[in-house]
Design an enzyme around this catalytic site. Structure first.
Site, PDB file in Angstrom:
ATOM      1  N   TYR A   1      10.274 -35.446  45.322  1.00 50.97           N
ATOM      2  CA  TYR A   1       9.911 -35.208  43.931  1.00 50.97           C
ATOM      3  C   TYR A   1       8.723 -36.083  43.552  1.00 50.97           C
ATOM      4  O   TYR A   1       8.650 -37.255  43.953  1.00 50.97           O
ATOM      5  CB  TYR A   1      11.122 -35.530  43.044  1.00 50.97           C
ATOM      6  CG  TYR A   1      10.907 -35.324  41.564  1.00 50.97           C
ATOM      7  CD1 TYR A   1      10.664 -34.061  41.041  1.00 50.97           C
ATOM      8  CD2 TYR A   1      10.968 -36.398  40.681  1.00 50.97           C
ATOM      9  CE1 TYR A   1      10.473 -33.864  39.680  1.00 50.97           C
ATOM     10  CE2 TYR A   1      10.786 -36.216  39.315  1.00 50.97           C
ATOM     11  CZ  TYR A   1      10.545 -34.949  38.818  1.00 50.97           C
ATOM     12  OH  TYR A   1      10.362 -34.757  37.469  1.00 50.97           O
TER      13      TYR A   1
ATOM     14  N   ASP B   1       4.965 -43.170  29.951  1.00 47.41           N
ATOM     15  CA  ASP B   1       5.119 -41.732  30.232  1.00 47.41           C
ATOM     16  C   ASP B   1       5.016 -40.944  28.926  1.00 47.41           C
ATOM     17  O   ASP B   1       5.998 -40.396  28.431  1.00 47.41           O
ATOM     18  CB  ASP B   1       6.485 -41.537  30.900  1.00 47.41           C
ATOM     19  CG  ASP B   1       6.756 -40.108  31.314  1.00 47.41           C
ATOM     20  OD1 ASP B   1       5.799 -39.321  31.410  1.00 47.41           O
ATOM     21  OD2 ASP B   1       7.944 -39.784  31.532  1.00 47.41           O
TER      22      ASP B   1
ATOM     23  N   ASP C   1       6.583 -32.753  38.740  1.00 44.22           N
ATOM     24  CA  ASP C   1       6.745 -32.816  37.288  1.00 44.22           C
ATOM     25  C   ASP C   1       5.397 -32.507  36.636  1.00 44.22           C
ATOM     26  O   ASP C   1       4.470 -33.317  36.687  1.00 44.22           O
ATOM     27  CB  ASP C   1       7.200 -34.237  36.924  1.00 44.22           C
ATOM     28  CG  ASP C   1       7.385 -34.459  35.447  1.00 44.22           C
ATOM     29  OD1 ASP C   1       7.069 -33.556  34.654  1.00 44.22           O
ATOM     30  OD2 ASP C   1       7.855 -35.563  35.084  1.00 44.22           O
TER      31      ASP C   1
ATOM     32  N   ASP D   1       4.990 -31.950  33.436  1.00 36.90           N
ATOM     33  CA  ASP D   1       5.097 -32.248  32.001  1.00 36.90           C
ATOM     34  C   ASP D   1       5.109 -30.954  31.171  1.00 36.90           C
ATOM     35  O   ASP D   1       5.862 -30.054  31.453  1.00 36.90           O
ATOM     36  CB  ASP D   1       3.976 -33.204  31.563  1.00 36.90           C
ATOM     37  CG  ASP D   1       4.201 -34.633  32.067  1.00 36.90           C
ATOM     38  OD1 ASP D   1       5.330 -34.945  32.474  1.00 36.90           O
ATOM     39  OD2 ASP D   1       3.251 -35.426  32.051  1.00 36.90           O
TER      40      ASP D   1
ATOM     41  N   HIS E   1       8.038 -28.281  37.505  1.00 30.69           N
ATOM     42  CA  HIS E   1       8.721 -27.973  36.245  1.00 30.69           C
ATOM     43  C   HIS E   1       7.811 -28.221  35.062  1.00 30.69           C
ATOM     44  O   HIS E   1       6.957 -29.110  35.060  1.00 30.69           O
ATOM     45  CB  HIS E   1      10.060 -28.702  36.110  1.00 30.69           C
ATOM     46  CG  HIS E   1      10.007 -30.199  36.047  1.00 30.69           C
ATOM     47  ND1 HIS E   1       9.694 -30.894  34.916  1.00 30.69           N
ATOM     48  CD2 HIS E   1      10.286 -31.132  36.984  1.00 30.69           C
ATOM     49  CE1 HIS E   1       9.783 -32.191  35.151  1.00 30.69           C
ATOM     50  NE2 HIS E   1      10.124 -32.371  36.398  1.00 30.69           N
TER      51      HIS E   1
ATOM     52  N   GLU F   1       8.044 -28.418  30.746  1.00 33.17           N
ATOM     53  CA  GLU F   1       9.061 -28.698  29.732  1.00 33.17           C
ATOM     54  C   GLU F   1       8.675 -28.130  28.372  1.00 33.17           C
ATOM     55  O   GLU F   1       7.506 -27.838  28.112  1.00 33.17           O
ATOM     56  CB  GLU F   1       9.321 -30.212  29.656  1.00 33.17           C
ATOM     57  CG  GLU F   1       8.162 -31.015  29.145  1.00 33.17           C
ATOM     58  CD  GLU F   1       8.190 -32.465  29.637  1.00 33.17           C
ATOM     59  OE1 GLU F   1       8.745 -32.738  30.715  1.00 33.17           O
ATOM     60  OE2 GLU F   1       7.635 -33.319  28.929  1.00 33.17           O
TER      61      GLU F   1
ATOM     62  N   CYS G   1       9.259 -39.456  27.528  1.00 32.22           N
ATOM     63  CA  CYS G   1      10.364 -39.443  28.484  1.00 32.22           C
ATOM     64  C   CYS G   1      11.554 -38.718  27.871  1.00 32.22           C
ATOM     65  O   CYS G   1      11.888 -38.928  26.699  1.00 32.22           O
ATOM     66  CB  CYS G   1      10.746 -40.877  28.837  1.00 32.22           C
ATOM     67  SG  CYS G   1      12.358 -41.002  29.648  1.00 32.22           S
TER      68      CYS G   1
ATOM     69  N   ARG H   1      12.107 -26.702  32.069  1.00 33.50           N
ATOM     70  CA  ARG H   1      12.961 -27.794  31.614  1.00 33.50           C
ATOM     71  C   ARG H   1      13.153 -27.683  30.112  1.00 33.50           C
ATOM     72  O   ARG H   1      12.182 -27.493  29.373  1.00 33.50           O
ATOM     73  CB  ARG H   1      12.295 -29.125  31.968  1.00 33.50           C
ATOM     74  CG  ARG H   1      12.752 -30.310  31.137  1.00 33.50           C
ATOM     75  CD  ARG H   1      12.202 -31.599  31.697  1.00 33.50           C
ATOM     76  NE  ARG H   1      12.081 -32.623  30.687  1.00 33.50           N
ATOM     77  CZ  ARG H   1      11.688 -33.880  30.910  1.00 33.50           C
ATOM     78  NH1 ARG H   1      11.371 -34.252  32.132  1.00 33.50           N
ATOM     79  NH2 ARG H   1      11.591 -34.746  29.937  1.00 33.50           N
TER      80      ARG H   1
ATOM     81  N   GLU I   1      17.742 -31.169  30.944  1.00 28.17           N
ATOM     82  CA  GLU I   1      17.401 -32.574  30.703  1.00 28.17           C
ATOM     83  C   GLU I   1      18.391 -33.272  29.764  1.00 28.17           C
ATOM     84  O   GLU I   1      18.807 -32.716  28.739  1.00 28.17           O
ATOM     85  CB  GLU I   1      15.987 -32.671  30.121  1.00 28.17           C
ATOM     86  CG  GLU I   1      15.514 -34.068  29.743  1.00 28.17           C
ATOM     87  CD  GLU I   1      15.347 -35.027  30.936  1.00 28.17           C
ATOM     88  OE1 GLU I   1      16.200 -35.026  31.853  1.00 28.17           O
ATOM     89  OE2 GLU I   1      14.363 -35.789  30.937  1.00 28.17           O
TER      90      GLU I   1
ATOM     91  N   ASN J   1      19.016 -34.110  36.551  1.00 29.88           N
ATOM     92  CA  ASN J   1      18.171 -35.305  36.615  1.00 29.88           C
ATOM     93  C   ASN J   1      19.063 -36.532  36.590  1.00 29.88           C
ATOM     94  O   ASN J   1      19.605 -36.887  35.550  1.00 29.88           O
ATOM     95  CB  ASN J   1      17.219 -35.296  35.414  1.00 29.88           C
ATOM     96  CG  ASN J   1      16.327 -36.526  35.350  1.00 29.88           C
ATOM     97  OD1 ASN J   1      16.283 -37.325  36.276  1.00 29.88           O
ATOM     98  ND2 ASN J   1      15.621 -36.675  34.242  1.00 29.88           N
TER      99      ASN J   1
HETATM  100  C1  LIG Z   1      12.200 -36.772  35.162  1.00 31.94           C
HETATM  101  C2  LIG Z   1      11.145 -37.430  34.358  1.00 31.94           C
HETATM  102  O1  LIG Z   1      10.497 -36.440  33.570  1.00 31.94           O
HETATM  103  C3  LIG Z   1      10.073 -38.032  35.262  1.00 31.94           C
HETATM  104  O2  LIG Z   1       8.928 -38.090  34.816  1.00 31.94           O
HETATM  105  O3  LIG Z   1      10.402 -38.478  36.358  1.00 31.94           O
HETATM  106  C4  LIG Z   1      11.676 -38.580  33.463  1.00 31.94           C
HETATM  107  C5  LIG Z   1      12.460 -39.614  34.213  1.00 31.94           C
HETATM  108  C6  LIG Z   1      12.684 -40.930  33.498  1.00 31.94           C
HETATM  109  O4  LIG Z   1      11.856 -41.325  32.661  1.00 31.94           O
HETATM  110  O5  LIG Z   1      13.637 -41.615  33.833  1.00 31.94           O
HETATM  111  C7  LIG Z   1      12.454 -37.951  32.303  1.00 31.94           C
HETATM  112  O6  LIG Z   1      11.829 -37.668  31.275  1.00 31.94           O
HETATM  113  O7  LIG Z   1      13.665 -37.738  32.436  1.00 31.94           O
HETATM  114 MG   LIG Z   2       8.497 -36.550  33.421  1.00 31.99          MG
END
Ligand SMILES: C[C@](O)(C(=O)O)[C@H](CC(=O)O)C(=O)O
Ligand SMILES: [Mg+2]
Length: 304
Positions: A51, A65, A92, A94, A119, A121, A129, A164, A194, A216
């Protein structure tokens, strides 16, 4: 040279493998790789896929993030990682980096980078996040347009487009399930559920939705950490451990740096380091040496 520098398995074969894995009844376990070398380790340990986490690509650049990273940055990292592994790489993407036309471009870039799927979202831009409060989602119809653009843009029908939904924490579980159904109807191959709270919610989702589901299992978030076997028993098809390797590595690096600063030497912590010989094994120095005998004409003996 096959298998050196780049993995021997073609992008097509990796996409076929991901598709097959998602319908195999065996849960596909995809730890996040924070760099290509970690992807090699993930393969060697025996996972089904790799991943590429948006949170990790951001954190690697010392950024939060929150949608600061660009399509180019994510694509470049994904290409570097996909190149070295025989496993499918799942990315990912986004929110798809913009509006539906940008989403289409995102898919073509990721396909070109040799990844097996990604994926998208349903958060608003800028995203955050999924395990933080204060998220917001776009109307389901907007997300359906994102999915339509993604599905229409892929050239390889095996490229997995996963939708997502972040709606669980905003609109509640029933609304998240309704969105998932609409996203599947729009052509999403898989749904990323999620930030569900507990096993019961994963079960409820599984009962309601027909397409493959992705869990996740990120640490210190909103979801209970459920073992892979249990997720498989519930009927989930894939699970990501997005930030696990980065957290492990950064914890060890911080401890080591503090020890080095305090002691003035790292001599006391060698047993907590990856040995040079292990690193060289992972990098396959032997294989390069078979190609050119001057590569490995030194000895590791005698070194600490
Ligand atoms: C899955 C996720 O989108 C990621 O960017 O890895 C994050 C993981 C995290 O921040 O722990 C998420 O938004 O869940
Ligand atoms: Mg992410």
């Amino acid at each position: 040279m096959t298998g050196l520098i780049t993995a021997a398995t073609s992008a097509d074969d990796k996409r076929t493998a991901l598709r097959a894995g998602l319908t195999s009844g065996t849960i596909q376990r995809l730890p996040g790789a924070f760099n290509p070398l970690t992807a090699k380790l993930i393969q060697e340990v025996g996972f089904e896929g790799v991943y590429v986490s948006g949170a990790v690509v951001s954190a690697d650049l010392a950024l939060p993030d929150i949608g600061l990273t660009t399509l180019s940055e994510v694509t470049d990292r994904s290409r570097q990682i996909a190149r070295v592994t025989d496993l499918p790489t799942f990315v990912d993407a986004d929110t798809g980096f913009g509006e539906p036309m940008n989403v289409a471009r995102t898919i073509t870039h990721l396909e070109g980078a040799g990844v097996a799927g990604c994926h998208l979202e349903d958060q608003v831009n800028p995203k955050r996040c999924g395990h933080l409060d204060g998220k917001a989602v776009v109307p389901a119809a907007d997300m359906v347009r994102r999915i339509g653009a993604a599905v229409g843009a892929r050239r390889d029908a095996d490229f997995v487009v996963c939708a997502r939904t972040d709606a669980r924490g905003i609109e509640g579980l029933p609304a998240a399930i309704d969105r998932a159904k609409a996203y599947a109807d729009a052509g999403a191959d898989m749904i990323f559920t999620e930030a569900l709270a507990d096993e019961a919610e994963f079960e409820e989702f599984r009962e309601a939705v027909d397409v493959p589901l992705l869990a996740n299992m990120t640490e210190f978030g909103k979801s209970e950490l459920i073992p892979a076997q249990r997720l498989q028993d519930i009927g989930y098809n894939a699970v990501i451990y997005p930030v696990t390797t980065l957290r492990l590595a950064m914890f060890a690096a911080e401890e080591g740096l503090r020890g080095l600063a305090a002691e003035g030497t790292q001599a006391g912590m060698l047993d907590r380091m990856q040995h040079r010989s292990r690193l060289y094994e992972l990098l396959d120095y032997e294989g390069y040496n078979a190609f050119d005998g001057s590569v490995y004409d030194f000895t590791l003996e005698g070194g600490a």
